[in-house]
Design a protein around this motif. Structure first.
Motif, PDB file in Angstrom:
ATOM      1  N   SER A 167      38.474  45.616  55.709  1.00 21.03           N
ATOM      2  CA  SER A 167      37.194  45.141  55.203  1.00 21.03           C
ATOM      3  C   SER A 167      36.188  46.278  55.318  1.00 21.03           C
ATOM      4  O   SER A 167      36.020  46.846  56.388  1.00 21.03           O
ATOM      5  CB  SER A 167      36.735  43.929  56.007  1.00 21.03           C
ATOM      6  OG  SER A 167      35.498  43.474  55.517  1.00 21.03           O
TER       7      SER A 167
ATOM      8  N   THR B 225      32.200  47.335  54.906  1.00 25.89           N
ATOM      9  CA  THR B 225      30.864  46.744  54.864  1.00 25.89           C
ATOM     10  C   THR B 225      29.866  47.802  54.423  1.00 25.89           C
ATOM     11  O   THR B 225      29.873  48.926  54.925  1.00 25.89           O
ATOM     12  CB  THR B 225      30.471  46.188  56.247  1.00 25.89           C
ATOM     13  OG1 THR B 225      31.446  45.201  56.633  1.00 25.89           O
ATOM     14  CG2 THR B 225      29.097  45.530  56.205  1.00 25.89           C
TER      15      THR B 225
ATOM     16  N   SER C 172      38.608  43.542  51.381  1.00 24.34           N
ATOM     17  CA  SER C 172      37.334  42.851  51.186  1.00 24.34           C
ATOM     18  C   SER C 172      36.202  43.861  51.234  1.00 24.34           C
ATOM     19  O   SER C 172      36.151  44.706  52.124  1.00 24.34           O
ATOM     20  CB  SER C 172      37.112  41.819  52.293  1.00 24.34           C
ATOM     21  OG  SER C 172      38.063  40.812  52.224  1.00 24.34           O
TER      22      SER C 172
ATOM     23  N   VAL D 216      32.316  43.842  51.728  1.00 28.95           N
ATOM     24  CA  VAL D 216      31.211  42.989  52.167  1.00 28.95           C
ATOM     25  C   VAL D 216      29.913  43.760  51.951  1.00 28.95           C
ATOM     26  O   VAL D 216      29.754  44.878  52.457  1.00 28.95           O
ATOM     27  CB  VAL D 216      31.361  42.592  53.649  1.00 28.95           C
ATOM     28  CG1 VAL D 216      30.191  41.719  54.087  1.00 28.95           C
ATOM     29  CG2 VAL D 216      32.688  41.888  53.884  1.00 28.95           C
TER      30      VAL D 216
ATOM     31  N   GLU E 100      25.951  43.701  52.555  1.00 27.98           N
ATOM     32  CA  GLU E 100      24.806  43.117  53.248  1.00 27.98           C
ATOM     33  C   GLU E 100      23.568  43.456  52.426  1.00 27.98           C
ATOM     34  O   GLU E 100      23.177  44.615  52.325  1.00 27.98           O
ATOM     35  CB  GLU E 100      24.701  43.691  54.659  1.00 27.98           C
ATOM     36  CG  GLU E 100      25.902  43.340  55.521  1.00 27.98           C
ATOM     37  CD  GLU E 100      25.882  44.039  56.867  1.00 27.98           C
ATOM     38  OE1 GLU E 100      25.101  45.016  57.060  1.00 27.98           O
ATOM     39  OE2 GLU E 100      26.666  43.610  57.730  1.00 27.98           O
TER      40      GLU E 100
ATOM     41  N   ALA F  56      32.468  36.057  43.293  1.00 25.55           N
ATOM     42  CA  ALA F  56      32.340  36.633  44.628  1.00 25.55           C
ATOM     43  C   ALA F  56      31.904  35.502  45.553  1.00 25.55           C
ATOM     44  O   ALA F  56      31.612  34.393  45.101  1.00 25.55           O
ATOM     45  CB  ALA F  56      31.317  37.755  44.619  1.00 25.55           C
ATOM     46  N   THR F  57      31.849  35.770  46.845  1.00 20.16           N
ATOM     47  CA  THR F  57      31.473  34.751  47.814  1.00 20.16           C
ATOM     48  C   THR F  57      30.132  35.107  48.434  1.00 20.16           C
ATOM     49  O   THR F  57      29.994  36.158  49.058  1.00 20.16           O
ATOM     50  CB  THR F  57      32.540  34.647  48.927  1.00 20.16           C
ATOM     51  OG1 THR F  57      33.798  34.373  48.314  1.00 20.16           O
ATOM     52  CG2 THR F  57      32.203  33.547  49.899  1.00 20.16           C
TER      53      THR F  57
ATOM     54  N   ASP G  25      27.092  34.380  51.144  1.00 20.05           N
ATOM     55  CA  ASP G  25      26.868  33.791  52.466  1.00 20.05           C
ATOM     56  C   ASP G  25      25.376  33.882  52.774  1.00 20.05           C
ATOM     57  O   ASP G  25      24.906  34.897  53.298  1.00 20.05           O
ATOM     58  CB  ASP G  25      27.690  34.531  53.522  1.00 20.05           C
ATOM     59  CG  ASP G  25      27.589  33.884  54.884  1.00 20.05           C
ATOM     60  OD1 ASP G  25      26.775  32.933  55.054  1.00 20.05           O
ATOM     61  OD2 ASP G  25      28.302  34.320  55.798  1.00 20.05           O
TER      62      ASP G  25
ATOM     63  N   SER H 152      24.817  38.068  52.760  1.00 16.05           N
ATOM     64  CA  SER H 152      25.913  38.945  52.373  1.00 16.05           C
ATOM     65  C   SER H 152      26.705  38.356  51.210  1.00 16.05           C
ATOM     66  O   SER H 152      26.688  37.153  50.967  1.00 16.05           O
ATOM     67  CB  SER H 152      26.846  39.214  53.555  1.00 16.05           C
ATOM     68  OG  SER H 152      27.547  38.050  53.892  1.00 16.05           O
TER      69      SER H 152
ATOM     70  N   THR I 209      30.684  38.825  49.540  1.00 13.29           N
ATOM     71  CA  THR I 209      32.017  39.395  49.730  1.00 13.29           C
ATOM     72  C   THR I 209      32.752  39.422  48.405  1.00 13.29           C
ATOM     73  O   THR I 209      32.824  38.422  47.698  1.00 13.29           O
ATOM     74  CB  THR I 209      32.825  38.569  50.763  1.00 13.29           C
ATOM     75  OG1 THR I 209      32.104  38.562  51.995  1.00 13.29           O
ATOM     76  CG2 THR I 209      34.203  39.174  50.985  1.00 13.29           C
TER      77      THR I 209
ATOM     78  N   GLN J 218      36.468  40.550  46.645  1.00 16.91           N
ATOM     79  CA  GLN J 218      37.869  40.890  46.895  1.00 16.91           C
ATOM     80  C   GLN J 218      38.281  41.982  45.914  1.00 16.91           C
ATOM     81  O   GLN J 218      38.128  41.833  44.699  1.00 16.91           O
ATOM     82  CB  GLN J 218      38.774  39.654  46.721  1.00 16.91           C
ATOM     83  CG  GLN J 218      38.500  38.558  47.728  1.00 16.91           C
ATOM     84  CD  GLN J 218      38.637  39.029  49.160  1.00 16.91           C
ATOM     85  OE1 GLN J 218      39.559  39.739  49.525  1.00 16.91           O
ATOM     86  NE2 GLN J 218      37.686  38.639  49.992  1.00 16.91           N
TER      87      GLN J 218
END
Length: 140
Positions: free
Chosen positions: A3, A5, A29, A31, A33, A66-67, A69, A74, A76, A78
């Motif tokens: 992952s 970030t 992944s 990520v 921010e 995308a995901t 949060d 953030s 995420t 893939q």
């Protein structure tokens, strides 16, 4: 699974994040921010859609879910085979759409480093003649 970030400013004109990956790399992944260098920023809990989209250096586009949060601002993404299929620097953007119709978009560069063995390269079957001769002599 790996992952990566990265911090990603939602205000245009700032330093663009560059994400380094290898050609044909998948399963990782990414990520992001999200922040604003001009003040407070948060992903509203009223978001309805979160996507990643871009144009690969072969001229073909890419778009996928995308995901989001909202609890830590953030997103995420893939990493897929289609995102890394073409070597080169490619612009991608994260788009978050809210129920009010408000859209937040921020850009990053996916820097796809060329694979050592391209998918279109014909593999050769190298034979060392001296070694083959020694084996043939031994067998005789």
């Amino acid at each position: 699974m790996i992952s990566q970030t990265h911090k990603l400013d939602v205000v245009p004109g700032g330093v663009t994040a560059v994400v380094h990956v290898k050609q044909y790399q998948t399963g990782e992944s990414l990520v992001f921010e999200l922040f604003s260098r001009f003040g407070d920023f948060e992903i509203s809990a009223a978001y309805t859609e979160c996507t990643v989209r871009g144009t690969k250096s072969d001229g073909n586009g890419y778009s996928a879910n995308a995901t989001c949060d909202p609890s830590n601002n953030s997103v995420t993404v893939q990493l897929t085979e289609q995102m890394t299929a073409v070597a080169g620097r490619q612009p991608y953007e994260i788009t978050i759409t809210e129920s009010t119709g408000r859209m937040i978009t921020t850009t990053f560069v996916l820097d796809v480093h060329r694979a050592a063995l391209d998918a279109d390269t014909v593999e050769s079957e190298s034979v060392i003649r001296e070694g083959q001769t020694i084996v043939e002599d031994y067998l005789e």
